[in-house]
Design an enzyme around this catalytic site. Structure first.
Site, PDB file in Angstrom:
ATOM      1  N   GLU A 192       0.828  -1.199   0.000  1.00  0.00           N
ATOM      2  CA  GLU A 192       0.000   0.000   0.000  1.00  0.00           C
ATOM      3  C   GLU A 192       0.866   1.255   0.000  1.00  0.00           C
ATOM      4  OE1 GLU A 192      -4.212  -1.276   1.937  1.00  0.00           O
ATOM      5  OE2 GLU A 192      -2.683  -0.665   3.401  1.00  0.00           O
ATOM      6  N   CYS A 201       3.549   8.680   1.098  1.00  0.00           N
ATOM      7  CA  CYS A 201       4.084   7.707   2.056  1.00  0.00           C
ATOM      8  C   CYS A 201       4.373   6.414   1.304  1.00  0.00           C
ATOM      9  CB  CYS A 201       3.074   7.491   3.171  1.00  0.00           C
ATOM     10  SG  CYS A 201       3.659   6.374   4.469  1.00  0.00           S
ATOM     11  N   CYS A 248       6.588  -6.898   7.357  1.00  0.00           N
ATOM     12  CA  CYS A 248       7.609  -6.312   8.232  1.00  0.00           C
ATOM     13  C   CYS A 248       8.063  -7.357   9.243  1.00  0.00           C
ATOM     14  CB  CYS A 248       7.023  -5.096   8.960  1.00  0.00           C
ATOM     15  SG  CYS A 248       8.243  -4.104   9.862  1.00  0.00           S
ATOM     16  N   CYS A 273       6.046  -4.335  15.879  1.00  0.00           N
ATOM     17  CA  CYS A 273       5.716  -3.288  16.855  1.00  0.00           C
ATOM     18  C   CYS A 273       4.258  -3.493  17.274  1.00  0.00           C
ATOM     19  CB  CYS A 273       5.921  -1.907  16.242  1.00  0.00           C
ATOM     20  SG  CYS A 273       7.645  -1.582  15.800  1.00  0.00           S
ATOM     21  N   CYS A 312       1.259  -1.413  15.786  1.00  0.00           N
ATOM     22  CA  CYS A 312       1.271  -1.166  14.343  1.00  0.00           C
ATOM     23  C   CYS A 312       0.591  -2.305  13.588  1.00  0.00           C
ATOM     24  CB  CYS A 312       2.714  -0.995  13.863  1.00  0.00           C
ATOM     25  SG  CYS A 312       2.866  -0.683  12.094  1.00  0.00           S
ATOM     26  N   CYS A 335      -1.347   6.583   9.801  1.00  0.00           N
ATOM     27  CA  CYS A 335      -0.082   6.047  10.306  1.00  0.00           C
ATOM     28  C   CYS A 335      -0.322   4.782  11.123  1.00  0.00           C
ATOM     29  CB  CYS A 335       0.584   7.110  11.172  1.00  0.00           C
ATOM     30  SG  CYS A 335       2.196   6.633  11.800  1.00  0.00           S
TER      31      CYS A 335
END
Length: 413
Positions: free
Chosen positions: A126, A139, A146, A150, A153, A384
């Site tokens: 994305e 962005c 990933c 985290c 997230c 975010c």
């Protein structure tokens, strides 16, 4: 001197797997993302005479990054024969758009599909465009998934599938400029919310899916092309790379890329940061802060941005604000306070707005700029910490079965 690789470490295994990006048989390489030297070699292989290569590279560079063409037929000052040869051997096509969503606030999110390249099946990422008064920020993602997990997230809930190539990173910028009418002879979509003047994409942030510094070489290559003065010509002061704290590559970022740095901090004590940002166990806060103090070119004009997500009852007390000010003492910095953006299954709540303002006021009074980031694109999960795709890396047995089907002519690329 022998080098030992700990294959028991999941992070190491994932990083090695992500580097193994291969091209499928018959898949044409792209000229996008090549350095000038690599493009020159490609032209030599295509039969261009040595004495013409420099001039031809300059032509292609201009068509790709100034004019923004995605078809060799549009390169009008290149001979038909050479255009045909390049088209036969290479591609400059944009990635496939699987979905485009537009938020009520004008934020745009694209779901883009790329070839498998070692993942067993096509992968998706994305990319988000955020229009603001006087600027438009893109962005960009650097990985499919990933490794960092985290806890606040959404992207961290998707296992790493693979790294993106320099071409795939750069293609996100080219596609966004296409869709927004930001290249010459391209029209801005009717009713699109974009800056009133200047570039539609004026800033880029490496804050999308993935940890950019775990894909350093491809990110570096893409950002150097994005900031090349004879092409896309984005100022390095308008390019920000955000990292969760991969300390060795922070030094390399300053020395080899020279862009603005952002740190996903989110906590001021190791105990809490170990939970929120697990890479802190490897590179604790003291080590991370030293890397920030040593960042090349650091000054009041080139401050480091510290990102701090506001989590209710977790990291938003006045004591946390005081400790944050103490922690950043001596570092030219600004602190972006990010109201937590919820996602399905998240265990956290956003801090109360009044508490965020109290936190921000304390930091402001201590002499640090602490803007509260306005949540954008929440209605399309584009804010975010909300980015994620459904891509998963196939197991070896699944990849072999898929390849056998494709060889038999029953599969789809």
């Amino acid at each position: 001197m022998p080098v030992t690789i700990d294959l028991k470490d999941a992070e190491t295994r994932d990083a090695l797997a992500a580097r193994a990006v291969s091209r499928a048989p018959g898949e044409k390489p792209s000229l996008i993302g090549m350095s000038r030297e690599e493009m020159g070699e490609a032209l030599g292989e295509a039969g261009v005479k040595d004495r013409q290569i420099k001039m031809r590279v300059q032509q292609l560079w201009h068509w790709l990054y100034v004019r923004g063409v995605s078809d060799f037929a549009q390169m009008l000052n290149v001979s038909k024969d050479l255009r045909a040869t390049l088209d036969e051997r290479y591609t400059i096509a944009r990635p496939e758009i699987v979905d485009e969503q537009i938020s009520a606030d004008g934020t745009r999110k694209w779901l883009l599909r790329f070839p498998p390249r070692g993942a067993g099946k096509p992968v998706e990422i994305e990319t988000v465009y955020i229009p603001e008064e006087g600027r438009g920020t893109l962005c960009i993602s650097s990985q499919v998934g990933c490794t960092l997990t985290c806890s606040f997230c959404h992207t961290g809930t998707q296992k790493l599938v693979r790294n993106l190539t320099a071409e795939e990173i750069l293609s996100q910028l080219l596609l966004a400029r296409d869709r927004l009418g930001d290249f010459p002879d391209k029209d801005t979509p009717q009713g699109a919310i974009v800056p009133g003047e200047g570039r539609k994409v004026s800033n880029i942030v490496m804050m999308g899916m993935g940890e950019p510094l775990y894909n350093f070489d491809n990110v570096k290559k893409a950002l150097l092309i994005a900031s090349d003065n004879e092409g896309l010509s984005l100022s390095r002061r308008r390019i920000t790379l955000s990292t969760s704290g991969v300390v060795p590559e922070i030094y390399r970022t300053g020395e080899e890329i020279g862009v603005m740095l952002a740190i996903s901090l989110h906590a001021v004590r190791d105990e809490l940061r170990n939970e929120l940002v697990p890479i802190n166990k490897k590179y604790p806060i003291e080590t991370l802060m030293q890397a920030c103090r040593d960042y090349p070119g650091l000054s009041n004009a080139r401050r480091i941005t510290f990102e701090y997500v506001m989590l209710k009852g977790v990291n938003d007390s006045l004591e946390d604000a005081r400790d944050l000010v103490r922690l950043l003492k001596g570092i030219p910095a600004k602190i972006n306070l990010i109201p937590f953006n919820p996602w399905p299954g998240s265990a956290y709540e956003c801090s109360d707005w009044e508490q965020i303002e109290v936190f921000a006021d304390f930091i402001n009074q201590a002499g640090y700029a602490s803007p509260i980031r306005t949540p954008r694109g929440r209605d399309i999960l584009a804010a975010c910490g909300q980015l994620k795709s459904e891509s998963e890396r196939l197991r070896k047995s699944e990849r072999l079965a898929l390849e056998a089907m494709m060889i038999a002519g029953h599969g789809e690329a």
